[in-house]
Design a protein around this motif. Sequence first.
Motif, short mmCIF file in Angstrom:
data_model
loop_
_atom_site.label_atom_id
_atom_site.label_comp_id
_atom_site.label_asym_id
_atom_site.label_seq_id
_atom_site.Cartn_x
_atom_site.Cartn_y
_atom_site.Cartn_z
N ASN A 1 0.89 -1.03 -0.14
CA ASN A 1 0.42 -0.32 -0.05
C ASN A 1 0.56 1.32 0.24
N GLU A 2 1.98 1.38 -0.36
CA GLU A 2 2.70 1.98 -0.02
C GLU A 2 4.56 1.94 -1.10
N LEU A 3 4.75 3.00 -1.65
CA LEU A 3 6.37 2.82 -2.07
C LEU A 3 7.54 2.07 -1.83
N THR A 4 7.90 1.17 -2.02
CA THR A 4 8.83 0.93 -1.88
C THR A 4 9.77 1.60 -1.30
N LYS A 5 10.46 1.17 -0.32
CA LYS A 5 11.73 1.84 0.14
C LYS A 5 12.84 1.13 -0.18
N VAL A 6 14.22 1.64 -0.90
CA VAL A 6 15.50 0.80 -0.49
C VAL A 6 16.21 1.71 0.11
N THR A 7 17.30 1.48 1.71
CA THR A 7 18.21 2.59 2.17
C THR A 7 19.16 1.78 2.03
N ALA A 8 20.72 2.52 1.49
CA ALA A 8 21.67 2.35 2.48
C ALA A 8 22.96 3.00 3.30
N SER A 9 23.44 2.50 3.51
CA SER A 9 24.78 3.45 4.41
C SER A 9 25.84 2.56 3.77
N ILE A 10 27.02 3.62 3.81
CA ILE A 10 28.18 3.40 3.51
C ILE A 10 29.02 3.65 5.00
N GLU A 11 30.37 3.01 5.15
CA GLU A 11 30.66 3.82 5.81
C GLU A 11 32.44 3.37 5.70
N GLN A 12 33.11 4.89 5.22
CA GLN A 12 34.15 4.97 4.45
C GLN A 12 35.34 5.58 5.13
N ASP A 13 36.67 5.26 5.04
CA ASP A 13 37.10 6.09 4.97
C ASP A 13 37.98 6.74 3.65
N TYR A 14 38.05 8.20 4.22
CA TYR A 14 38.11 9.21 3.31
C TYR A 14 39.26 9.04 2.12
N VAL A 15 39.04 7.68 1.81
CA VAL A 15 40.79 8.02 0.76
C VAL A 15 40.23 8.25 -1.05
N ALA A 16 39.08 8.97 -0.67
CA ALA A 16 38.79 9.48 -2.18
C ALA A 16 37.52 10.52 -2.22
N THR A 17 37.22 11.19 -3.20
CA THR A 17 35.92 11.87 -2.83
C THR A 17 34.66 11.51 -3.52
N THR A 18 34.86 10.23 -4.29
CA THR A 18 33.41 9.45 -5.32
C THR A 18 32.48 10.14 -4.62
N VAL A 19 31.83 9.51 -3.09
CA VAL A 19 31.25 9.32 -2.60
C VAL A 19 30.68 10.82 -2.46
N ASP A 20 32.23 11.70 -1.68
CA ASP A 20 31.53 13.13 -1.52
C ASP A 20 30.61 13.80 -2.61
N ASP A 21 32.12 13.27 -3.52
CA ASP A 21 31.06 14.66 -4.73
C ASP A 21 30.07 14.41 -5.25
N LEU A 22 29.12 13.38 -4.96
CA LEU A 22 27.77 12.85 -5.17
C LEU A 22 27.12 13.36 -4.07
N HIS A 23 27.72 13.29 -2.77
CA HIS A 23 26.75 14.61 -2.41
C HIS A 23 26.50 15.42 -2.66
N THR A 24 27.61 16.65 -2.97
CA THR A 24 27.56 18.02 -3.70
C THR A 24 26.69 18.03 -4.95
N SER A 25 26.67 17.59 -5.65
CA SER A 25 26.03 17.17 -6.98
C SER A 25 24.55 16.97 -7.04
N ASP A 26 24.14 15.96 -6.44
CA ASP A 26 23.46 15.16 -6.30
C ASP A 26 22.92 14.61 -6.93
N ALA A 27 24.24 13.98 -8.09
CA ALA A 27 24.21 13.24 -8.50
C ALA A 27 23.71 12.07 -8.57
N ALA A 28 23.06 11.25 -9.64
CA ALA A 28 22.73 9.32 -9.27
C ALA A 28 24.01 8.14 -9.45
N THR A 29 24.10 7.87 -8.73
CA THR A 29 24.97 6.80 -9.06
C THR A 29 24.39 5.09 -9.24
N SER A 30 24.36 4.20 -10.01
CA SER A 30 24.94 2.85 -10.04
C SER A 30 25.83 2.21 -8.78
#
Length: 328
Positions: free
Chosen positions: A232-261
């Motif tokens: 009776n509602e849309l399916t919700k799928v969420t994820a969490s990632i704990e990461q050492d800051y070795v690259a800006t990949t996820v950080d950049d996605l947070h800033t741009s709000d772009a989608a990624t697979s």
Amino acid sequence: MAIGSGLGAQLGLAAEVTYGTYVAPSKFIEFTSESLALKKTTATSSGIAAGRLMALSSRRVVTQREVAGSIAAEVATRGMGLLLQALMGTTVTPVQQGVTTAYLQTHTLADTWGKSLSIQAGVPLTTGVVTDKSFTGCKIISAEFSCEVGGMLTMTLEIDGKDVSEAQPLAVASYVAAAPFHFGQMGLKTGAFGAETALDGVRKVSVKFERPQAVDRFYANQASTKAQPILNELTKVTASIEQDYVATTVDDLHTSDAATSLIWEFIGAEIAPTYNETFRVKLPAVRVDDTPPTVDGPNVVRTSYNLTALYDGTNPVAIEYMSADSTL
């Protein structure tokens, strides 16, 4: 005689043909805990009778019966198919890979109507006698999968059910040889769909599937039990990632709000040449909600990102499961 503690417990599963109609277990899984229990709604007459200061026991009635609780277990290399099907909703037949003993299950999101389970819990008395609690009409309302440094891939399933019986014969538990997936087998990839690349510095990943359903379908002519829940509602799928800051990949996605697979996978032992035991979650479009990395002292910068999975319009959210199971 079983051991008179949780060491003597068992948990068996079977797919139901008709919602709420018991089917004896055909699969048994190793589990870490279960809290399935009957929930009763009762009413007691408040009628007045001359000189009576308490309500009569005979005037208490049970107006509704249902089942609720959870199951926690490690995700094993065999025997998970029935649970994945009940969660995701697609009717799945394992596909043999070539002429090998490897079989691929692909579970995509679909309506969960008709995907109910009978779950039989064997609960030991201290005497070693194992009591039966057979829960029927069990639907998976949510499932969370998680793995962190040094740990196993675990799952916690939230269950809604129709009723329970203590009159069914306790099935004799049997188990196939299997091992849990673990951190040493874990990989996480992000990028354009079909061209994802490994993400470095990942220490922990969790993915939660929520399948909201109308679980309050109590009607007349149902003997106080519910009709089958309906999405009776849309399916919700969420994820969490704990990461050492070795690259800006996820950080950049947070800033741009772009989608990624995002592909989260565990590759286990070889079943046959080029085919390995596999558990893989495929989320074709995720967006990062929070949290950007911050500095909190001299240690390595570490952050946890929360992500929401959405539909990219073409590719389905899916769980792939490769095992030696030729049937669910």
